[in-house]
Scaffold this active site. Structure first.
Site, short mmCIF file in Angstrom:
data_model
loop_
_atom_site.label_atom_id
_atom_site.label_comp_id
_atom_site.label_asym_id
_atom_site.label_seq_id
_atom_site.Cartn_x
_atom_site.Cartn_y
_atom_site.Cartn_z
N TYR A 1 -13.93 -1.77 10.15
CA TYR A 1 -12.71 -1.59 9.97
C TYR A 1 -12.07 -1.82 11.53
O TYR A 1 -10.86 -2.04 11.50
CB TYR A 1 -12.72 0.06 9.79
CG TYR A 1 -11.24 0.76 9.71
CD1 TYR A 1 -10.38 0.45 8.45
CD2 TYR A 1 -10.48 1.46 10.83
CE1 TYR A 1 -9.14 1.10 8.58
CE2 TYR A 1 -9.14 1.88 10.78
CZ TYR A 1 -8.49 1.59 9.60
OH TYR A 1 -7.43 2.13 9.51
N SER B 1 -4.03 0.43 14.40
CA SER B 1 -4.85 1.60 14.73
C SER B 1 -5.57 1.41 16.06
O SER B 1 -5.89 0.49 16.60
CB SER B 1 -6.05 1.69 13.67
OG SER B 1 -6.80 2.93 14.04
N GLY C 1 0.70 -1.17 0.03
CA GLY C 1 -0.12 -0.07 -0.01
C GLY C 1 0.82 1.16 0.03
O GLY C 1 0.32 2.10 0.86
N ALA C 2 1.79 1.32 -0.98
CA ALA C 2 2.70 2.46 -0.73
C ALA C 2 2.65 3.39 -2.09
O ALA C 2 3.60 4.01 -2.28
CB ALA C 2 4.25 1.90 -0.90
N ILE D 1 0.75 7.14 4.13
CA ILE D 1 1.76 6.61 4.89
C ILE D 1 2.59 5.98 4.31
O ILE D 1 3.86 5.90 4.37
CB ILE D 1 0.97 5.70 5.99
CG1 ILE D 1 -0.17 6.87 6.87
CG2 ILE D 1 2.08 5.28 7.04
CD1 ILE D 1 -0.70 6.13 7.88
#
Length: 277
Positions: free
Chosen positions: A158, A132, A9-10, A14
């Site tokens: 989530y 998270s 997920g780059a 973030i």
């Protein structure tokens, strides 16, 4: 010797800031995106380091396995795996395997990719999972209704996936018999686009308002702990939950070892992958 890091997920947020910083620190960055086009575009914007684009749709277990195969074949050294990719959906979506998509991408992809690459990591390798504090919003994993068919809500989905991240890290640390390090990271309230992708107009509006709230972090600030854990000279303590570059206690539900064991066994069943320590 040059170290190699795979960051999922780059292509933005973030993950992209983590990739940019680690490339500047001399890492060979394997920059993952959902498509090769997106990964190449993000990689082209990073200067001052070696960056190789890789791709996979992390909602597909077949593509996760293909990604792991390509990493093993094309990159003989892997020092750090950063499981960073994540999604947030307003409406319930199912993967080809019949798993609710948020849980599949945010947890099962972490579980499966880590397992497939665990033996490829250097003996002192590091595994970093972006979790998270939202895991505090649920009291446990809904094992009897994992897809939340009876009461779906994007925030609940989530939060469940983020609780799964922390449970996974703690259980991995209890089971491992090697010197690898695994850490869960709380990035904070970060100004990213995760709530704008594929959601209802109301949820997109709420996300835009949230991003303007006082106390939010930039993507660069949100990436700081992952960057620190990947690049600090000595291996950080394993099996801890980190925030602002320091370990802290996660919320009570994450310390339920029976929940962690059940989640581990369920994850093995859902992915068809069994860890061997």
């Amino acid at each position: 010797m040059e170290k190699t890091v795979l960051i999922t997920g780059a292509t933005g947020g973030i993950g992209l800031e983590t990739a940019r910083a680690l490339a500047a620190r001399g890492f060979h960055v394997l920059l993952h995106g959902r498509t090769l086009e997106k990964a190449r575009l993000a990689a082209s914007g990073i200067t001052g380091g070696r960056v190789s684009p890789v791709h996979a749709d992390l909602s597909s277990q077949e593509e996760i396995r293909d990604l792991a195969d390509r990493v093993r074949v094309n990159h003989p050294r892997l020092d750090v795996l950063i499981n960073n990719a994540g999604v947030w959906n307003s409406e319930q979506l199912l993967t080809a395997e019949g798993v609710e998509q948020t849980f599949a991408v945010n947890h099962l992809a972490y579980f499966l990719l880590t397992g497939l690459l665990r033996d490829h990591l250097q003996p002192d390798g590091r595994i970093i999972c972006v979790a998270s504090d939202s895991h505090r919003q649920v009291k446990g994993i809904q094992f009897d209704d994992l897809n939340l068919d009876n009461n779906y809500h994007g925030l609940r989905s989530y939060a469940q996936s983020k609780l799964a991240n922390v449970l996974f890290c703690y259980e991995y640390d209890r089971r491992k018999r090697d010197s690898t390090t695994i850490c869960a990271v709380q990035p904070g309230l970060v100004q990213t686009d995760i709530g704008l992708k594929g959601n209802t107009w109301l949820h997109r509006l709420a996300w835009r308002v949230r991003r303007r709230m006082k106390g939010n972090k930039s993507a660069e600030e949100g990436a700081a702990t992952s960057i620190f854990l990947a690049s600090v000279a000595d291996n950080p303590p394993s099996g801890l939950y980190w925030d602002d570059q320091f370990p802290k206690r996660s919320f009570s539900s994450s310390y339920d070892e029976e929940q962690a064991r059940r989640l581990w066994e369920l994850s093995e069943k859902l992915t068809g992958f069994r860890y061997s320590f």
